[in-house]
Motif scaffolding. Structure first.
Motif, PDB file in Angstrom:
ATOM      1  N   GLU A 147      42.022  51.469  38.377  1.00 21.94           N
ATOM      2  CA  GLU A 147      42.450  52.858  38.549  1.00 21.94           C
ATOM      3  C   GLU A 147      41.417  53.866  38.052  1.00 21.94           C
ATOM      4  O   GLU A 147      41.172  54.869  38.700  1.00 21.94           O
ATOM      5  CB  GLU A 147      43.785  53.092  37.842  1.00 21.94           C
ATOM      6  N   GLY A 148      40.820  53.639  36.915  1.00 27.23           N
ATOM      7  CA  GLY A 148      39.876  54.604  36.367  1.00 27.23           C
ATOM      8  C   GLY A 148      38.548  54.600  37.093  1.00 27.23           C
ATOM      9  O   GLY A 148      37.906  55.627  37.259  1.00 27.23           O
ATOM     10  N   ASP A 149      38.113  53.430  37.560  1.00 28.53           N
ATOM     11  CA  ASP A 149      36.811  53.283  38.195  1.00 28.53           C
ATOM     12  C   ASP A 149      37.020  52.986  39.675  1.00 28.53           C
ATOM     13  O   ASP A 149      37.478  51.921  40.042  1.00 28.53           O
ATOM     14  CB  ASP A 149      36.054  52.126  37.514  1.00 28.53           C
ATOM     15  N   LYS A 150      36.685  53.926  40.525  1.00 26.32           N
ATOM     16  CA  LYS A 150      36.879  53.760  41.969  1.00 26.32           C
ATOM     17  C   LYS A 150      35.680  53.053  42.592  1.00 26.32           C
ATOM     18  O   LYS A 150      35.049  53.543  43.512  1.00 26.32           O
ATOM     19  CB  LYS A 150      37.083  55.128  42.629  1.00 26.32           C
ATOM     20  N   MET A 151      35.380  51.877  42.076  1.00 24.66           N
ATOM     21  CA  MET A 151      34.234  51.116  42.571  1.00 24.66           C
ATOM     22  C   MET A 151      34.674  50.211  43.718  1.00 24.66           C
ATOM     23  O   MET A 151      35.679  49.503  43.621  1.00 24.66           O
ATOM     24  CB  MET A 151      33.634  50.273  41.437  1.00 24.66           C
ATOM     25  N   TYR A 152      33.924  50.230  44.796  1.00 22.40           N
ATOM     26  CA  TYR A 152      34.185  49.387  45.954  1.00 22.40           C
ATOM     27  C   TYR A 152      33.814  47.959  45.567  1.00 22.40           C
ATOM     28  O   TYR A 152      32.672  47.691  45.181  1.00 22.40           O
ATOM     29  CB  TYR A 152      33.337  49.878  47.134  1.00 22.40           C
ATOM     30  N   GLU A 153      34.760  47.041  45.638  1.00 16.99           N
ATOM     31  CA  GLU A 153      34.524  45.673  45.189  1.00 16.99           C
ATOM     32  C   GLU A 153      35.392  44.700  45.962  1.00 16.99           C
ATOM     33  O   GLU A 153      36.362  45.083  46.611  1.00 16.99           O
ATOM     34  CB  GLU A 153      34.798  45.550  43.690  1.00 16.99           C
ATOM     35  N   GLU A 154      35.030  43.429  45.867  1.00 11.74           N
ATOM     36  CA  GLU A 154      35.781  42.386  46.558  1.00 11.74           C
ATOM     37  C   GLU A 154      37.059  42.068  45.805  1.00 11.74           C
ATOM     38  O   GLU A 154      37.085  42.010  44.579  1.00 11.74           O
ATOM     39  CB  GLU A 154      34.929  41.124  46.685  1.00 11.74           C
ATOM     40  N   VAL A 155      38.109  41.848  46.558  1.00 14.10           N
ATOM     41  CA  VAL A 155      39.378  41.406  45.984  1.00 14.10           C
ATOM     42  C   VAL A 155      39.337  39.890  45.938  1.00 14.10           C
ATOM     43  O   VAL A 155      39.292  39.233  46.978  1.00 14.10           O
ATOM     44  CB  VAL A 155      40.566  41.896  46.830  1.00 14.10           C
ATOM     45  N   THR A 156      39.321  39.341  44.738  1.00 15.89           N
ATOM     46  CA  THR A 156      39.246  37.890  44.589  1.00 15.89           C
ATOM     47  C   THR A 156      40.602  37.263  44.304  1.00 15.89           C
ATOM     48  O   THR A 156      40.772  36.069  44.487  1.00 15.89           O
ATOM     49  CB  THR A 156      38.265  37.517  43.463  1.00 15.89           C
ATOM     50  N   ASP A 157      41.551  38.074  43.840  1.00 13.94           N
ATOM     51  CA  ASP A 157      42.871  37.559  43.496  1.00 13.94           C
ATOM     52  C   ASP A 157      43.953  38.343  44.246  1.00 13.94           C
ATOM     53  O   ASP A 157      44.257  39.482  43.878  1.00 13.94           O
ATOM     54  CB  ASP A 157      43.094  37.666  41.987  1.00 13.94           C
ATOM     55  N   PRO A 158      44.528  37.774  45.301  1.00 18.30           N
ATOM     56  CA  PRO A 158      45.555  38.491  46.066  1.00 18.30           C
ATOM     57  C   PRO A 158      46.786  38.857  45.231  1.00 18.30           C
ATOM     58  O   PRO A 158      47.416  39.878  45.472  1.00 18.30           O
ATOM     59  CB  PRO A 158      45.942  37.520  47.177  1.00 18.30           C
ATOM     60  N   ASN A 159      47.109  38.043  44.240  1.00 18.19           N
ATOM     61  CA  ASN A 159      48.264  38.348  43.390  1.00 18.19           C
ATOM     62  C   ASN A 159      48.011  39.590  42.546  1.00 18.19           C
ATOM     63  O   ASN A 159      48.898  40.414  42.351  1.00 18.19           O
ATOM     64  CB  ASN A 159      48.601  37.156  42.494  1.00 18.19           C
TER      65      ASN A 159
END
Length: 190
Positions: free
Chosen positions: A105-117
């Motif tokens: 929430e604090g850091d709007k960094m574009y990154e890969e989602v590794t954990d769907p849960n």
């Protein structure tokens, strides 16, 4: 781009199958939106490229045959140009390659989602915040896989300059609710 614009031609049922250089620029725009710290390996960069191609090309296709054709072409390109031995089913059927900018929430960094849960937990948290912010119009959403995919697509589109989309579906399918939540997550006014 050359293959899809040559082979998937517009028809009366698929009149929006017109691809141009703006589509390629959107792939680059998406790839360039990641910071080096979030993309430290070749595999991450390859998955990012796949994700952006899916969002720019495959999301516009209307039936499963066309979507499978596109993802198979992407798999062939990955195997040929990135020198990896990734299989179609492992990339597109058994998993969901996705990148987003709202996992922290604090850091709007574009990154890969590794954990769907964890992704669903984050989305539940945003929904709870939305409902506290707008108590007269609470939303009750269930984040099943397709809803999560659509929310990620909408979030990606609205965060890009001149991003636009036409949401098509039957009434009550969640188009407005997902758009409102995506705008709330991006801190936009809807």
């Amino acid at each position: 781009y050359q293959t899809i614009s040559r082979e998937l031609l517009p028809t009366p049922a698929k009149s929006h199958y017109t691809f141009n250089l703006r589509d390629i620029s959107k792939v680059f725009q998406g790839v360039l939106s990641i910071k080096p710290i979030a993309c430290s390996t070749t595999n991450t960069m390859t998955r990012l490229w796949l994700h952006e191609c899916e969002r720019c090309f495959e999301d516009r296709l209307v039936n499963e045959d066309d979507k499978t054709w596109c993802t198979q072409k992407l798999t062939q390109l990955v195997q040929k140009n990135f020198n990896v031995d990734w299989r179609h089913d492992n990339l597109f059927k058994n998993s969901f390659i996705t990148f987003c900018d709202f996992m922290n929430e604090g850091d709007k960094m574009y990154e890969e989602v590794t954990d769907p849960n964890k992704l669903v937990t984050v989305l539940d948290s945003y929904l709870e915040q939305y409902n506290m912010t707008y108590p007269t119009q609470p939303m009750r959403l269930v984040f099943f896989q397709d809803a999560v995919k659509h929310l990620i697509r909408i979030s990606r589109i609205i965060r890009q300059p001149r991003g636009n989309a036409m949401l098509v579906g039957v009434g009550g399918s969640g188009k407005q609710s997902l758009t409102r939540l995506a705008c709330f997550m991006a801190e936009y006014e809807c």
